[in-house]
Design a protein around this motif. Structure first.
Motif, PDB file in Angstrom:
ATOM      1  N   ARG A 142       0.833  -1.203   0.000  1.00  0.00           N
ATOM      2  CA  ARG A 142       0.000   0.000   0.000  1.00  0.00           C
ATOM      3  C   ARG A 142       0.868   1.254   0.000  1.00  0.00           C
ATOM      4  O   ARG A 142       0.586   2.230  -0.719  1.00  0.00           O
ATOM      5  CB  ARG A 142      -0.918  -0.016   1.214  1.00  0.00           C
ATOM      6  N   SER A 143       1.932   1.254   0.785  1.00  0.00           N
ATOM      7  CA  SER A 143       2.817   2.416   0.855  1.00  0.00           C
ATOM      8  C   SER A 143       3.474   2.692  -0.489  1.00  0.00           C
ATOM      9  O   SER A 143       3.520   3.835  -0.958  1.00  0.00           O
ATOM     10  CB  SER A 143       3.892   2.178   1.926  1.00  0.00           C
ATOM     11  N   VAL A 144       3.976   1.642  -1.124  1.00  0.00           N
ATOM     12  CA  VAL A 144       4.674   1.808  -2.404  1.00  0.00           C
ATOM     13  C   VAL A 144       3.704   2.267  -3.492  1.00  0.00           C
ATOM     14  O   VAL A 144       3.956   3.262  -4.193  1.00  0.00           O
ATOM     15  CB  VAL A 144       5.360   0.491  -2.815  1.00  0.00           C
ATOM     16  N   HIS A 145       2.595   1.579  -3.629  1.00  0.00           N
ATOM     17  CA  HIS A 145       1.701   1.858  -4.760  1.00  0.00           C
ATOM     18  C   HIS A 145       0.873   3.122  -4.564  1.00  0.00           C
ATOM     19  O   HIS A 145       0.453   3.742  -5.551  1.00  0.00           O
ATOM     20  CB  HIS A 145       0.804   0.646  -5.009  1.00  0.00           C
ATOM     21  N   SER A 146       0.660   3.527  -3.343  1.00  0.00           N
ATOM     22  CA  SER A 146      -0.094   4.770  -3.123  1.00  0.00           C
ATOM     23  C   SER A 146       0.667   5.985  -3.614  1.00  0.00           C
ATOM     24  O   SER A 146       0.072   7.040  -3.878  1.00  0.00           O
ATOM     25  CB  SER A 146      -0.419   4.926  -1.629  1.00  0.00           C
ATOM     26  N   ALA A 147       1.987   5.856  -3.730  1.00  0.00           N
ATOM     27  CA  ALA A 147       2.802   6.976  -4.207  1.00  0.00           C
ATOM     28  C   ALA A 147       2.779   7.113  -5.722  1.00  0.00           C
ATOM     29  O   ALA A 147       3.233   8.125  -6.258  1.00  0.00           O
ATOM     30  CB  ALA A 147       4.243   6.800  -3.724  1.00  0.00           C
ATOM     31  N   ASN A 160      -8.977  -6.477  -7.204  1.00  0.00           N
ATOM     32  CA  ASN A 160      -9.827  -6.500  -6.019  1.00  0.00           C
ATOM     33  C   ASN A 160      -8.994  -6.520  -4.739  1.00  0.00           C
ATOM     34  O   ASN A 160      -9.317  -5.822  -3.760  1.00  0.00           O
ATOM     35  CB  ASN A 160     -10.745  -7.715  -6.071  1.00  0.00           C
ATOM     36  N   ASP A 161      -7.915  -7.307  -4.725  1.00  0.00           N
ATOM     37  CA  ASP A 161      -7.041  -7.349  -3.549  1.00  0.00           C
ATOM     38  C   ASP A 161      -6.452  -5.975  -3.253  1.00  0.00           C
ATOM     39  O   ASP A 161      -6.418  -5.530  -2.096  1.00  0.00           O
ATOM     40  CB  ASP A 161      -5.900  -8.346  -3.766  1.00  0.00           C
ATOM     41  N   LEU A 162      -5.971  -5.304  -4.285  1.00  0.00           N
ATOM     42  CA  LEU A 162      -5.359  -3.990  -4.097  1.00  0.00           C
ATOM     43  C   LEU A 162      -6.381  -2.986  -3.552  1.00  0.00           C
ATOM     44  O   LEU A 162      -6.094  -2.252  -2.601  1.00  0.00           O
ATOM     45  CB  LEU A 162      -4.780  -3.490  -5.422  1.00  0.00           C
ATOM     46  N   PRO A 168      -5.015   3.132  -3.895  1.00  0.00           N
ATOM     47  CA  PRO A 168      -5.857   3.989  -4.736  1.00  0.00           C
ATOM     48  C   PRO A 168      -5.448   3.927  -6.212  1.00  0.00           C
ATOM     49  O   PRO A 168      -4.369   3.444  -6.552  1.00  0.00           O
ATOM     50  CB  PRO A 168      -5.583   5.385  -4.175  1.00  0.00           C
ATOM     51  N   ARG A 169      -6.318   4.442  -7.054  1.00  0.00           N
ATOM     52  CA  ARG A 169      -6.018   4.648  -8.479  1.00  0.00           C
ATOM     53  C   ARG A 169      -5.510   3.369  -9.154  1.00  0.00           C
ATOM     54  O   ARG A 169      -4.406   3.310  -9.697  1.00  0.00           O
ATOM     55  CB  ARG A 169      -4.988   5.779  -8.651  1.00  0.00           C
ATOM     56  N   VAL A 170      -6.323   2.330  -9.132  1.00  0.00           N
ATOM     57  CA  VAL A 170      -5.961   1.033  -9.713  1.00  0.00           C
ATOM     58  C   VAL A 170      -6.796   0.782 -10.961  1.00  0.00           C
ATOM     59  O   VAL A 170      -8.007   0.998 -10.965  1.00  0.00           O
ATOM     60  CB  VAL A 170      -6.188  -0.114  -8.703  1.00  0.00           C
TER      61      VAL A 170
END
Length: 375
Positions: A142-147, A160-162, A168-170
């Protein structure tokens, strides 16, 4: 468009992340764009891929403890320097975890939008290797992909897992398959005789031999009369699997046309790992006209239509794997129908088609940045 692909793995490595990064770079070049790859340096004495379609910047790396086939990048200023020197419009982060995190930070400092591609089920790996740590893995993801400006998920299950875990923003971006290389016409009678000299039905697994792949679930299939299990791949679990799967043929790692010939010469393809965010080998089997047995979890849920292109079985259920293989072994007409339907299902999933979708995602991210700056 100038794109820097920061990837945790790249050929000569053989895995899903490396293959996807290579195909992405190829399509960008073929489409008139200018990619640059940043990747961990291969092991000493290993020649870099001579067929790389674009320049590759290698970052110093070390083998992952306990799994030396995987190289982990060391801290380096080369990532930021490469992004700046290339004058990137977009930074593409392939399965960001170590090197990708540095790429994300560098892109943020330089004001370059970043697209993160989710490919590895780190939470599943945490359960497999440590018996715990799933929550910590999701915090890291979550920390990596939220950026990132955008995260691309390879399957509906992964998306769905993400979203369930707060990323966000998937958006969805599946993987392509080389339908020219992987095709039914490569079925090889001489190879089949060598693998199954008594005319056995050939059931194949292709992939890494590691605990999370749960290849030992094929033990029941090995015990079926008239069935020969063939294992293609290598990894830390090989020695144990040779004991657990009596009678199976272990061929080691195969690539390119040799691998395509093996795929087409199978009667059934069986995948056992429950932690696949996509599962490229399932697509390659389908392109080869081979019916599939796979767990009803993760990426295979998008790829295999149960009862039409293959059979989905409960994850981690050796009896279900055995029974599915037995059902296909007893039904040559069913195998043929599944194989034909599987090939038809993937014919439009070329790397060019999914590459164009990726370029569309890049364009959306750039347009979004421009809109924010203009506001």
């Amino acid at each position: 468009m100038r794109v820097v692909i920061v990837t945790e793995s790249f050929p000569p490595d053989v895995n899903g992340v490396a293959h996807c990064a290579l195909q992405t770079a190829r399509h960008l070049v073929d489409s008139g764009h200018a990619p640059l790859v940043v990747a961990p340096a291969p092991a000493p004495g290993t020649r870099p891929d001579p067929c790389a379609p674009c320049p590759v910047v290698h970052v110093p790396s070390l083998p992952l403890p306990g799994y030396p086939q995987v190289r982990v990048a060391l801290p380096s200023r080369r990532v930021a320097a490469a992004i700046a020197a290339h004058r990137a419009d977009v930074v593409h982060l392939a399965s960001p975890f170590v090197l990708g995190v540095r790429g994300m930070a560098a892109a943020a400092r330089l004001g370059v939008p970043a697209v993160a591609v989710y490919q590895t089920d780190l939470a599943g790996y945490a359960r497999t290797y440590m018996g715990a740590g799933e929550a910590a893995a999701w915090r890291r993801i979550r920390s990596v992909h939220s950026a990132a400006d955008l995260t691309l998920a390879p399957s509906s299950a992964a998306l769905n897992d993400l979203e369930t875990h707060g990323v966000p923003r998937v958006r969805l971006w599946p993987r392509g398959v080389d339908t020219a290389r992987f095709r039914p016409e490569l079925r090889d009678a001489a190879l089949r005789r060598a693998l199954a000299p008594n005319g056995e039905l050939i059931v194949g697994y292709v992939g890494r031999l590691a605990p999370e792949k749960q290849v030992e679930l094929l033990a029941g299939a090995c015990a079926l009369d008239g069935v020969r299990v063939v294992i293609v791949g290598d990894g830390p679990s090989r020695a144990g699997l040779e004991q657990a799967l009596p009678g199976a043929v272990f061929l080691g790692r195969r690539t390119g046309d040799d691998l395509a010939r093996l795929f087409a010469s199978l009667d059934v393809f069986a995948h056992t790992g429950p932690f696949e965010t996509f599962c490229q080998t399932v697509q390659e089997a389908m392109a080869s006209g081979v019916p599939v047995v796979a767990p009803a979890a993760g990426g295979p849920l998008d790829l295999v239509e149960h009862g039409r292109t293959g059979l989905l079985v409960p994850p981690r259920d050796a009896d279900a794997v055995r029974d599915a293989v037995a059902a296909l072994a007893a039904g040559p007409a069913l195998r043929s129908a599944f194989g034909t339907a599987g090939r038809a299902a993937v014919e439009g999933r070329t790397w060019a088609a999914v590459g164009d979708r990726l370029i569309g995602h890049y364009a959306d991210v750039l347009a979004g940045r421009k809109a924010v700056l203009a506001a």
